[in-house]
Design a protein around this motif. Structure first.
Motif, PDB file in Angstrom:
ATOM      1  N   GLN A  91     -50.102 -49.133  74.168  1.00 39.02           N
ATOM      2  CA  GLN A  91     -50.056 -49.310  75.616  1.00 39.02           C
ATOM      3  C   GLN A  91     -48.923 -50.241  76.058  1.00 39.02           C
ATOM      4  OE1 GLN A  91     -51.718 -47.896  78.261  1.00 39.02           O
ATOM      5  NE2 GLN A  91     -52.388 -46.420  76.708  1.00 39.02           N
ATOM      6  N   ASP A  92     -48.376 -51.025  75.136  1.00 40.09           N
ATOM      7  CA  ASP A  92     -47.301 -51.964  75.483  1.00 40.09           C
ATOM      8  C   ASP A  92     -45.966 -51.563  74.865  1.00 40.09           C
ATOM      9  OD1 ASP A  92     -49.147 -53.659  76.848  1.00 40.09           O
ATOM     10  OD2 ASP A  92     -49.763 -54.500  74.920  1.00 40.09           O
ATOM     11  N   HIS A 118     -59.447 -42.788  81.321  1.00 43.19           N
ATOM     12  CA  HIS A 118     -58.406 -42.898  82.348  1.00 43.19           C
ATOM     13  C   HIS A 118     -57.016 -42.959  81.714  1.00 43.19           C
ATOM     14  CE1 HIS A 118     -56.128 -44.262  85.827  1.00 43.19           C
ATOM     15  NE2 HIS A 118     -55.719 -45.308  85.118  1.00 43.19           N
ATOM     16  N   LEU A 119     -56.870 -43.808  80.704  1.00 39.69           N
ATOM     17  CA  LEU A 119     -55.572 -43.906  80.029  1.00 39.69           C
ATOM     18  C   LEU A 119     -55.210 -42.585  79.350  1.00 39.69           C
ATOM     19  CD1 LEU A 119     -55.757 -47.462  78.382  1.00 39.69           C
ATOM     20  CD2 LEU A 119     -54.436 -46.784  80.414  1.00 39.69           C
ATOM     21  N   ALA A 120     -56.212 -41.908  78.818  1.00 41.23           N
ATOM     22  CA  ALA A 120     -55.966 -40.632  78.146  1.00 41.23           C
ATOM     23  C   ALA A 120     -55.505 -39.565  79.139  1.00 41.23           C
ATOM     24  CB  ALA A 120     -57.218 -40.181  77.412  1.00 41.23           C
ATOM     25  N   TYR A 121     -56.173 -39.489  80.276  1.00 38.28           N
ATOM     26  CA  TYR A 121     -55.747 -38.533  81.306  1.00 38.28           C
ATOM     27  C   TYR A 121     -54.331 -38.842  81.783  1.00 38.28           C
ATOM     28  CZ  TYR A 121     -60.426 -36.527  81.907  1.00 38.28           C
ATOM     29  OH  TYR A 121     -61.619 -35.873  81.719  1.00 38.28           O
ATOM     30  N   GLU A 126     -48.632 -37.330  81.889  1.00 41.55           N
ATOM     31  CA  GLU A 126     -47.226 -37.707  81.706  1.00 41.55           C
ATOM     32  C   GLU A 126     -46.534 -36.890  80.620  1.00 41.55           C
ATOM     33  OE1 GLU A 126     -47.274 -41.915  81.032  1.00 41.55           O
ATOM     34  OE2 GLU A 126     -47.365 -42.393  83.172  1.00 41.55           O
ATOM     35  N   GLY A 127     -47.318 -36.079  79.906  1.00 35.53           N
ATOM     36  CA  GLY A 127     -46.704 -35.184  78.923  1.00 35.53           C
ATOM     37  C   GLY A 127     -46.899 -35.553  77.473  1.00 35.53           C
ATOM     38  N   ALA A 132     -55.023 -41.061  71.295  1.00 36.91           N
ATOM     39  CA  ALA A 132     -55.786 -41.679  70.217  1.00 36.91           C
ATOM     40  C   ALA A 132     -56.824 -42.621  70.798  1.00 36.91           C
ATOM     41  CB  ALA A 132     -54.864 -42.433  69.265  1.00 36.91           C
ATOM     42  N   PHE A 133     -58.050 -42.501  70.315  1.00 32.13           N
ATOM     43  CA  PHE A 133     -59.146 -43.373  70.721  1.00 32.13           C
ATOM     44  C   PHE A 133     -59.603 -44.210  69.524  1.00 32.13           C
ATOM     45  CE2 PHE A 133     -59.879 -39.587  73.532  1.00 32.13           C
ATOM     46  CZ  PHE A 133     -59.641 -40.208  74.752  1.00 32.13           C
ATOM     47  N   GLY A 134     -60.058 -45.433  69.788  1.00 28.76           N
ATOM     48  CA  GLY A 134     -60.591 -46.273  68.719  1.00 28.76           C
ATOM     49  C   GLY A 134     -60.407 -47.750  69.060  1.00 28.76           C
TER      50      GLY A 134
END
Length: 214
Positions: A91-92, A118-121, A126-127, A132-134
């Protein structure tokens, strides 16, 4: 990234440090020969740019020998420099549009989304090519403050076509839960490189657990 829609596949992450690149290259060759691996992410924390580039040039041909995609962690600029198959962004670590500008449309971009739909959507809009989740299980590989429930994989799998990767403390003993929940890939570092019987045995065990030997 190569994907069999019927199976959850192994997404391999390198150790944070590779003291002997030649030795690790030999180990990687044996490991990838042991079974199905979808991709390798080069993740060298604290390494210089030159060290990352040197590792990429050494390891990427081994990956391609086994039809394994080669990703660089965090650094879209270095992924473009070495002509990697893609980049994985935290994310950074920059945004998807900027990475796409550097890499072009033929490369894959993955995004860490922790426990956030939300971040995944957002990444998908954005393409990004995958999210990745965890971390789903306790892990010593990196400090994490997020621990999503398994149902985030199920919901994501039901509502979108974008592949999702599960990460965090994954072993041959628990990866089946993630596959059943809807993960398309399981990202593993310590579970392979620190497996008590070695990485070759680990890949075979993951393949067995994920039904990739059938």
């Amino acid at each position: 990234m190569p994907q069999n829609p019927e199976a959850c596949r192994l997404y391999l992450i390198t150790p944070d440090e590779i003291p002997d690149l030649d030795q690790f290259a030999s180990i990687l060759d044996e490991t990838l020969a042991a079974g199905d691996v979808a991709c390798l992410q080069l993740r060298l924390k604290g390494a210089s740019d030159d060290e990352i580039v040197a590792a990429a040039h050494k390891l990427m041909p081994i990956c391609h020998k086994y039809d394994v995609a080669f990703f660089v962690n965090d650094r879209a600029d270095l992924a473009a420099q070495v002509d990697a198959d893609g980049v994985h962004l935290g994310q950074d670590d920059g945004d998807v549009p900027s990475a796409r500008t550097l890499l072009g449309h033929s490369k894959d971009i993955g995004v860490t989304c922790h426990d956030s739909m939300h971040l995944a959507y957002k990444a998908g809009d954005e393409g990004a090519n995958y999210v990745a989740f965890g971390a789903f299980f306790p892990t010593d590989t990196k400090t994490t403050e997020f621990q999503p429930e398994l149902d985030i994989l199920t919901v994501w799998d039901e509502v979108t076509e974008l592949p999702c990767v599960a990460i965090g403390g994954i072993t041959p003993e628990n990866c089946g839960e993630l596959a059943e929940a809807g993960a398309h890939f399981v990202a593993v570092c310590s579970g392979v490189w620190k497996h008590p019987e070695g990485p070759v045995a680990a890949v075979r065990a993951f393949n067995e657990a994920l039904g990739l030997n059938d």
